[in-house]
Design a protein around this motif. Structure first.
Motif, PDB file in Angstrom:
ATOM      1  N   LEU A  89      13.562   4.369  14.966  1.00 44.70           N
ATOM      2  CA  LEU A  89      13.576   5.683  14.329  1.00 44.70           C
ATOM      3  C   LEU A  89      13.777   5.566  12.824  1.00 44.70           C
ATOM      4  N   ILE A  90      14.607   4.611  12.404  1.00 38.79           N
ATOM      5  CA  ILE A  90      14.856   4.413  10.977  1.00 38.79           C
ATOM      6  C   ILE A  90      13.558   4.098  10.237  1.00 38.79           C
ATOM      7  N   ASP A  91      12.634   3.387  10.884  1.00 37.24           N
ATOM      8  CA  ASP A  91      11.367   3.032  10.243  1.00 37.24           C
ATOM      9  C   ASP A  91      10.544   4.261   9.869  1.00 37.24           C
ATOM     10  N   PHE A  92      10.716   5.370  10.598  1.00 39.41           N
ATOM     11  CA  PHE A  92       9.943   6.593  10.334  1.00 39.41           C
ATOM     12  C   PHE A  92      10.730   7.590   9.484  1.00 39.41           C
ATOM     13  N   LYS A  93      11.938   7.244   9.108  1.00 39.91           N
ATOM     14  CA  LYS A  93      12.774   8.165   8.339  1.00 39.91           C
ATOM     15  C   LYS A  93      12.118   8.499   7.000  1.00 39.91           C
TER      16      LYS A  93
ATOM     17  N   ILE B 153      11.434  13.352  24.819  1.00 42.03           N
ATOM     18  CA  ILE B 153      10.398  12.992  23.844  1.00 42.03           C
ATOM     19  C   ILE B 153       9.297  12.193  24.528  1.00 42.03           C
ATOM     20  N   GLN B 154       8.058  12.623  24.348  1.00 39.87           N
ATOM     21  CA  GLN B 154       6.912  11.862  24.848  1.00 39.87           C
ATOM     22  C   GLN B 154       6.511  10.785  23.844  1.00 39.87           C
ATOM     23  N   GLY B 155       6.536  11.152  22.569  1.00 34.53           N
ATOM     24  CA  GLY B 155       6.195  10.192  21.532  1.00 34.53           C
ATOM     25  C   GLY B 155       6.411  10.782  20.155  1.00 34.53           C
ATOM     26  N   ILE B 156       6.624   9.906  19.177  1.00 30.45           N
ATOM     27  CA  ILE B 156       6.725  10.297  17.771  1.00 30.45           C
ATOM     28  C   ILE B 156       5.591   9.590  17.044  1.00 30.45           C
ATOM     29  N   TYR B 157       4.722  10.371  16.378  1.00 30.30           N
ATOM     30  CA  TYR B 157       3.495   9.823  15.814  1.00 30.30           C
ATOM     31  C   TYR B 157       3.473  10.011  14.295  1.00 30.30           C
ATOM     32  N   ARG B 158       3.051   8.961  13.609  1.00 27.15           N
ATOM     33  CA  ARG B 158       2.898   9.005  12.150  1.00 27.15           C
ATOM     34  C   ARG B 158       1.424   8.760  11.833  1.00 27.15           C
ATOM     35  N   TYR B 159       0.682   9.846  11.577  1.00 27.21           N
ATOM     36  CA  TYR B 159      -0.749   9.745  11.298  1.00 27.21           C
ATOM     37  C   TYR B 159      -0.957   9.300   9.851  1.00 27.21           C
TER      38      TYR B 159
ATOM     39  N   ASN C 102       4.005   8.017   0.387  1.00 24.89           N
ATOM     40  CA  ASN C 102       4.383   7.580   1.733  1.00 24.89           C
ATOM     41  C   ASN C 102       3.563   6.376   2.187  1.00 24.89           C
ATOM     42  N   GLN C 103       2.283   6.348   1.809  1.00 23.16           N
ATOM     43  CA  GLN C 103       1.440   5.202   2.161  1.00 23.16           C
ATOM     44  C   GLN C 103       2.005   3.920   1.558  1.00 23.16           C
ATOM     45  N   LYS C 104       2.415   3.994   0.296  1.00 31.13           N
ATOM     46  CA  LYS C 104       2.982   2.819  -0.373  1.00 31.13           C
ATOM     47  C   LYS C 104       4.305   2.413   0.271  1.00 31.13           C
ATOM     48  N   GLU C 105       5.128   3.406   0.604  1.00 29.01           N
ATOM     49  CA  GLU C 105       6.419   3.111   1.230  1.00 29.01           C
ATOM     50  C   GLU C 105       6.224   2.474   2.597  1.00 29.01           C
ATOM     51  N   ARG C 106       5.228   2.952   3.333  1.00 30.32           N
ATOM     52  CA  ARG C 106       4.931   2.376   4.651  1.00 30.32           C
ATOM     53  C   ARG C 106       4.549   0.906   4.516  1.00 30.32           C
ATOM     54  N   GLN C 107       3.649   0.600   3.579  1.00 33.00           N
ATOM     55  CA  GLN C 107       3.230  -0.785   3.377  1.00 33.00           C
ATOM     56  C   GLN C 107       4.401  -1.657   2.930  1.00 33.00           C
ATOM     57  N   LYS C 108       5.271  -1.105   2.118  1.00 31.62           N
ATOM     58  CA  LYS C 108       6.441  -1.849   1.636  1.00 31.62           C
ATOM     59  C   LYS C 108       7.354  -2.227   2.795  1.00 31.62           C
ATOM     60  N   ARG C 109       7.596  -1.279   3.700  1.00 32.62           N
ATOM     61  CA  ARG C 109       8.477  -1.549   4.841  1.00 32.62           C
ATOM     62  C   ARG C 109       7.843  -2.558   5.796  1.00 32.62           C
TER      63      ARG C 109
ATOM     64  N   VAL D   6     -12.144   8.955  14.404  1.00 34.27           N
ATOM     65  CA  VAL D   6     -11.096   7.982  14.704  1.00 34.27           C
ATOM     66  C   VAL D   6      -9.949   8.191  13.726  1.00 34.27           C
ATOM     67  N   ARG D   7      -8.757   8.385  14.272  1.00 36.96           N
ATOM     68  CA  ARG D   7      -7.557   8.507  13.442  1.00 36.96           C
ATOM     69  C   ARG D   7      -6.664   7.297  13.696  1.00 36.96           C
ATOM     70  N   GLU D   8      -6.026   6.854  12.649  1.00 36.88           N
ATOM     71  CA  GLU D   8      -5.071   5.755  12.784  1.00 36.88           C
ATOM     72  C   GLU D   8      -3.663   6.317  12.718  1.00 36.88           C
ATOM     73  N   MET D   9      -2.807   5.766  13.557  1.00 38.59           N
ATOM     74  CA  MET D   9      -1.429   6.248  13.570  1.00 38.59           C
ATOM     75  C   MET D   9      -0.486   5.116  13.952  1.00 38.59           C
ATOM     76  N   ASP D  10       0.779   5.320  13.645  1.00 33.84           N
ATOM     77  CA  ASP D  10       1.868   4.498  14.150  1.00 33.84           C
ATOM     78  C   ASP D  10       2.630   5.357  15.151  1.00 33.84           C
ATOM     79  N   ALA D  11       3.220   4.738  16.149  1.00 35.13           N
ATOM     80  CA  ALA D  11       3.875   5.521  17.201  1.00 35.13           C
ATOM     81  C   ALA D  11       5.195   4.890  17.612  1.00 35.13           C
ATOM     82  N   ILE D  12       6.151   5.756  17.914  1.00 37.67           N
ATOM     83  CA  ILE D  12       7.404   5.355  18.552  1.00 37.67           C
ATOM     84  C   ILE D  12       7.418   6.014  19.924  1.00 37.67           C
ATOM     85  N   ILE D  13       7.447   5.193  20.964  1.00 33.76           N
ATOM     86  CA  ILE D  13       7.376   5.700  22.331  1.00 33.76           C
ATOM     87  C   ILE D  13       8.673   5.350  23.065  1.00 33.76           C
TER      88      ILE D  13
END
Length: 354
Positions: A54-58, A112-118, A126-133, A331-338
Motif C-alpha cells: 500500500l505504501i508504494d501507491f501512497k 477490496i477486490q483490487g487497487i489499480y494505478r492506471y 507522478n510518472q517520474k515518482e513511480r519510476q523513481k520508486r 490497451v491500458r497499462e496499470m499497476d495493481a495491488i490485489i
C-alpha cells in the motif's frame, strides 16, 4: 566451640539467603523492565506499521474496486489502521451531502477486490515518482538490502525466537516462583513478543521472493470468474500482492450522430462526424483499435489503429444521417495491488530487463 560453629553457620545461611534474594530481585527487576519495554515497543511498532504494498501507491491517483462492484478513485493515503481516498473533486451524494474522501478500515480490507494505478491517469510528476520508486526497489542500496535481509531472517527464525522468549520467561518464573507479576504477565510477554516479530518480519515466502522483479501470471477470483494478469511482481505482504506493468485490453462502444463532436475525457479521445467523414483524435497515452462502424443498413470494416497523440481520418461511401455505432478496443497499462485472499501467483515468466 560448638556455639562458635553454630554462629558461623547462621551467618553463612543469612548471607546465602541475602545473595539469593538479591539475585531473585535482580531477575524480577529485569523481567519487569522487559515487560514495560516490550509493551512500549510493541505499541510503537504497531502504530507505525503500514503495509509495504500500500505504501508504494501512497500519494498516487488510484482506483479502488470492491467485491460488490463499487468503485471509488482519488489520491491514496495510507495509515496503520486503514486507507483513505481523497477525491479529486468533492462528491455530492443523493442526500445532498458533500463528501471529500472515502475511508476503508484495516478490518475491511477483505472487501477490496483490487487497487489499480492506471498509467494514463498519472500526472507527469507522478510518472517520474513511480519510476523513481521502481528503480529504488530493483536497485536497492546497502541499507535497503540489509533491512529486507533482516526482515527475512526474522521470518525464517521467528518460531525459534518465540520459543526463546518462552524459555526466558520460564526461567524467570523458576528463579522467583512467588512473583505474582510473572505468573499473570507470562502470556502477555509472549503475546507482545509475537506482535513485535510479526510487525518487523511481516511476510517471507522463499517461493515468491525469488520472483521479485520477474514476470509472473496472477490468477484473480472476481465473483464467479477467474481473471489472469500478466505483469512484474514488485512486492508481497501478508495481505497483498503488488504487480506492475499489467496490460489490459478494454472495449468500449460509442454512439454518435452526424455533425456531432464527442469528447471522451477519460480516454483522451475526440470523435467528430459529418455526413461522409469521420475524424478520431487520440490525445491519450494508449493505442486505439477501431474495428468497424455500424449504422442503419450500413456496416464498414475499418481495422484502423490510432496511436497516442495522433489523428485518423476516414470516409464512408454513403451519406449517414442516423446515429452510428463505433466499437473500439484499446490497451491500458496499470499497476495493481490485489488482496491475497482473492488471488494466487500461478506461473513465472521471463526475467525483467533493467
Amino acid at each position: 566451640m560448638e556455639l562458635h560453629n553454630f554462629a558461623e553457620y547462621i551467618e553463612s545461611f543469612v548471607n546465602q539467603n541475602i545473595t539469593l534474594r538479591i539475585i531473585m530481585d535482580t531477575v524480577f527487576l529485569y523481567t519487569l523492565v522487559l515487560i514495560l519495554l516490550s509493551g512500549v515497543i510493541g505499541a510503537f511498532l504497531s502504530s507505525r506499521f503500514k503495509d509495504r504494498c500500500l505504501i508504494d501507491f501512497k500519494g498516487f491517483n488510484v482506483t479502488v474496486e470492491e467485491v460488490d462492484g463499487d468503485v471509488a478513485w482519488g489520491i491514496l493515503n495510507v495509515y496503520s489502521t486503514g486507507i483513505e481516498l481523497e477525491y479529486l473533486t468533492p462528491h455530492h451524494d443523493d442526500e445532498g451531502h458533500i463528501e471529500n474522501s472515502y475511508i476503508i478500515y484495516k478490518d475491511q480490507f477483505s472487501t477490496i477486490q483490487g487497487i489499480y494505478r492506471y498509467h494514463d491517469a498519472l500526472s507527469e510528476e507522478n510518472q517520474k515518482e513511480r519510476q523513481k520508486r521502481i528503480r529504488k526497489a530493483y536497485h536497492p542500496n546497502f541499507s535497503r538490502r540489509l533491512i529486507r535481509s533482516t526482515r527475512n531472517i526474522l521470518n525464517t527464525f521467528k518460531d525459534s525466537i518465540f520459543q526463546s522468549v518462552g524459555l526466558i520467561v520460564g526461567q524467570a518464573q523458576k528463579s522467583n516462583p512467588s512473583s505474582t507479576l510473572l505468573k499473570t504477565q507470562n502470556k502477555r510477554i509472549t503475546s507482545i513478543s509475537h506482535e513485535i516479530i510479526q510487525v518487523t518480519a511481516n511476510a517471507y515466502e522463499p517461493l515468491l521472493e525469488k520472483y521479485i522483479g520477474k514476470n509472473v501470471v496472477l490468477d484473480m477470483n472476481k465473483g464467479d470468474k477467474e481473471i489472469e494478469y500478466y505483469g512484474i511482481l514488485k512486492e508481497y505482504t501478508n495481505d497483498f500482492v503488488e504487480i506492475l506493468d499489467i496490460k489490459l485490453k478494454e472495449q468500449k462502444t460509442v454512439e454518435i450522430t452526424p455533425e456531432e463532436k464527442m469528447v471522451l475525457d477519460d480516454y483522451g479521445i475526440t470523435i467528430t462526424m459529418d455526413e461522409l467523414q469521420f475524424k478520431i483524435e487520440n490525445r491519450g497515452n494508449t493505442t486505439i483499435f477501431i474495428e468497424k462502424i455500424v449504422a442503419l443498413n450500413y456496416e464498414k470494416e475499418l481495422n484502423v489503429i490510432c496511436n497516442p497523440n495522433s489523428v485518423v481520418d476516414f470516409n464512408v461511401e454513403n451519406e449517414l444521417k442516423e446515429k452510428v455505432i463505433i466499437p473500439f478496443e484499446f490497451v491500458r497499462e496499470m499497476d495493481a495491488i490485489i488482496p491475497r485472499k482473492h488471488c494466487l501467483i500461478r506461473h513465472s515468466g521471463e526475467m525483467r530487463e533493467k
